[in-house]
Design a protein around this motif. Structure first.
Motif, PDB file in Angstrom:
ATOM      1  N   ASP A  84     -44.966 -42.652  -7.181  1.00  0.00           N
ATOM      2  CA  ASP A  84     -45.410 -42.038  -5.901  1.00  0.00           C
ATOM      3  C   ASP A  84     -44.711 -42.431  -4.924  1.00  0.00           C
ATOM      4  OD1 ASP A  84     -47.061 -40.701  -7.656  1.00  0.00           O
ATOM      5  OD2 ASP A  84     -48.894 -41.801  -7.277  1.00  0.00           O
ATOM      6  N   GLN A  85     -44.239 -43.282  -5.248  1.00  0.00           N
ATOM      7  CA  GLN A  85     -43.322 -44.052  -3.945  1.00  0.00           C
ATOM      8  C   GLN A  85     -42.306 -43.014  -3.556  1.00  0.00           C
ATOM      9  OE1 GLN A  85     -43.610 -48.244  -3.054  1.00  0.00           O
ATOM     10  NE2 GLN A  85     -45.469 -48.742  -2.997  1.00  0.00           N
ATOM     11  N   LYS A  87     -41.975 -40.333  -4.766  1.00  0.00           N
ATOM     12  CA  LYS A  87     -42.029 -38.688  -4.756  1.00  0.00           C
ATOM     13  C   LYS A  87     -41.961 -38.734  -2.582  1.00  0.00           C
ATOM     14  CE  LYS A  87     -43.418 -37.280  -8.713  1.00  0.00           C
ATOM     15  NZ  LYS A  87     -44.231 -36.795  -9.413  1.00  0.00           N
ATOM     16  N   GLU A  88     -43.086 -39.334  -2.919  1.00  0.00           N
ATOM     17  CA  GLU A  88     -43.053 -39.470  -1.088  1.00  0.00           C
ATOM     18  C   GLU A  88     -41.585 -40.053  -0.152  1.00  0.00           C
ATOM     19  OE1 GLU A  88     -46.048 -42.124  -0.341  1.00  0.00           O
ATOM     20  OE2 GLU A  88     -47.298 -41.193  -1.410  1.00  0.00           O
ATOM     21  N   ALA A  90     -38.853 -38.907  -0.376  1.00  0.00           N
ATOM     22  CA  ALA A  90     -38.402 -37.973  -1.301  1.00  0.00           C
ATOM     23  C   ALA A  90     -38.680 -36.974  -0.570  1.00  0.00           C
ATOM     24  CB  ALA A  90     -37.725 -37.829  -2.279  1.00  0.00           C
ATOM     25  N   GLN A  91     -39.880 -36.730  -0.744  1.00  0.00           N
ATOM     26  CA  GLN A  91     -40.603 -36.094   0.657  1.00  0.00           C
ATOM     27  C   GLN A  91     -40.287 -35.666   1.907  1.00  0.00           C
ATOM     28  OE1 GLN A  91     -44.418 -35.285  -0.792  1.00  0.00           O
ATOM     29  NE2 GLN A  91     -43.911 -34.297  -2.708  1.00  0.00           N
ATOM     30  N   SER A  92     -40.173 -36.868   2.730  1.00  0.00           N
ATOM     31  CA  SER A  92     -40.239 -37.167   3.954  1.00  0.00           C
ATOM     32  C   SER A  92     -38.484 -37.292   4.226  1.00  0.00           C
ATOM     33  CB  SER A  92     -40.283 -38.911   4.185  1.00  0.00           C
ATOM     34  OG  SER A  92     -39.682 -39.577   3.931  1.00  0.00           O
ATOM     35  N   ASN A  94     -36.531 -35.213   3.030  1.00  0.00           N
ATOM     36  CA  ASN A  94     -36.312 -33.679   3.173  1.00  0.00           C
ATOM     37  C   ASN A  94     -37.435 -33.070   4.132  1.00  0.00           C
ATOM     38  OD1 ASN A  94     -34.999 -33.509   0.411  1.00  0.00           O
ATOM     39  ND2 ASN A  94     -36.014 -33.225  -0.923  1.00  0.00           N
ATOM     40  N   ARG A  95     -38.496 -33.084   4.612  1.00  0.00           N
ATOM     41  CA  ARG A  95     -38.940 -33.370   5.917  1.00  0.00           C
ATOM     42  C   ARG A  95     -38.272 -32.183   7.380  1.00  0.00           C
ATOM     43  NH1 ARG A  95     -43.678 -36.252   6.062  1.00  0.00           N
ATOM     44  NH2 ARG A  95     -43.735 -35.727   3.585  1.00  0.00           N
ATOM     45  N   TYR A  97     -35.413 -31.465   7.301  1.00  0.00           N
ATOM     46  CA  TYR A  97     -34.464 -30.706   7.192  1.00  0.00           C
ATOM     47  C   TYR A  97     -35.149 -28.955   7.305  1.00  0.00           C
ATOM     48  CZ  TYR A  97     -31.371 -34.294   6.371  1.00  0.00           C
ATOM     49  OH  TYR A  97     -30.298 -35.680   6.881  1.00  0.00           O
ATOM     50  N   LYS A  98     -36.201 -29.427   6.630  1.00  0.00           N
ATOM     51  CA  LYS A  98     -37.067 -28.307   6.172  1.00  0.00           C
ATOM     52  C   LYS A  98     -37.755 -27.603   7.948  1.00  0.00           C
ATOM     53  CE  LYS A  98     -39.167 -29.018   1.732  1.00  0.00           C
ATOM     54  NZ  LYS A  98     -40.030 -29.519   1.365  1.00  0.00           N
TER      55      LYS A  98
END
Length: 131
Positions: A84-85, A87-88, A90-92, A94-95, A97-98
């Protein structure tokens, strides 16, 4: 810091410093030495923080390897927390750039719209001059 040094030793160092350096240069020497000590502490703390961060990354990496070997099924709670850490994280990553991609897409569409209207106006004016 001064675990092995008592009050009498500090007093002796102060008196010797006063005799050797004199009253004019002693405060400057004390300030410079305290600055060096602060810099060394700061450097030691930064190295300690970097090592802790590297150890945490290594632990996450080993947990991920364990999770992969188990096929990401029936994981222990600590392995699931590590996943979970990651994944978080990785999302932070990518955020931002989105957000930039959306902003650049919107700015591209906004800048292309005036060009299209200017092109349409230019073609209308050439038709009027020809006709």
């Amino acid at each position: 810091m001064f675990d092995g040094i008592g009050f009498m030793e500090l007093l002796l160092i102060g008196v010797l410093g006063l005799v050797v350096l004199g009253p004019e240069r002693l405060p400057v020497a004390v300030r410079s030495i305290s600055g060096w000590i602060r810099a060394m502490k700061r450097m030691a703390n930064s190295v300690k923080d970097e090592l802790e961060q590297e150890l945490k990354i290594e632990q996450l990496h080993s947990d991920l390897k364990k999770a992969e070997s188990q096929g990401l099924k029936n994981l222990s709670p600590e392995l699931q927390d590590s996943i979970d850490q990651l994944k978080e994280a990785a999302q932070s990553v990518n955020r931002p750039y989105k957000v930039e991609d959306i902003a650049s897409t919107e700015s591209t569409s906004e800048t292309s719209t005036p060009k299209e209207t200017n092109t349409a106006k230019a073609s209308n004016s050439t038709e009027k001059s020809d006709g």
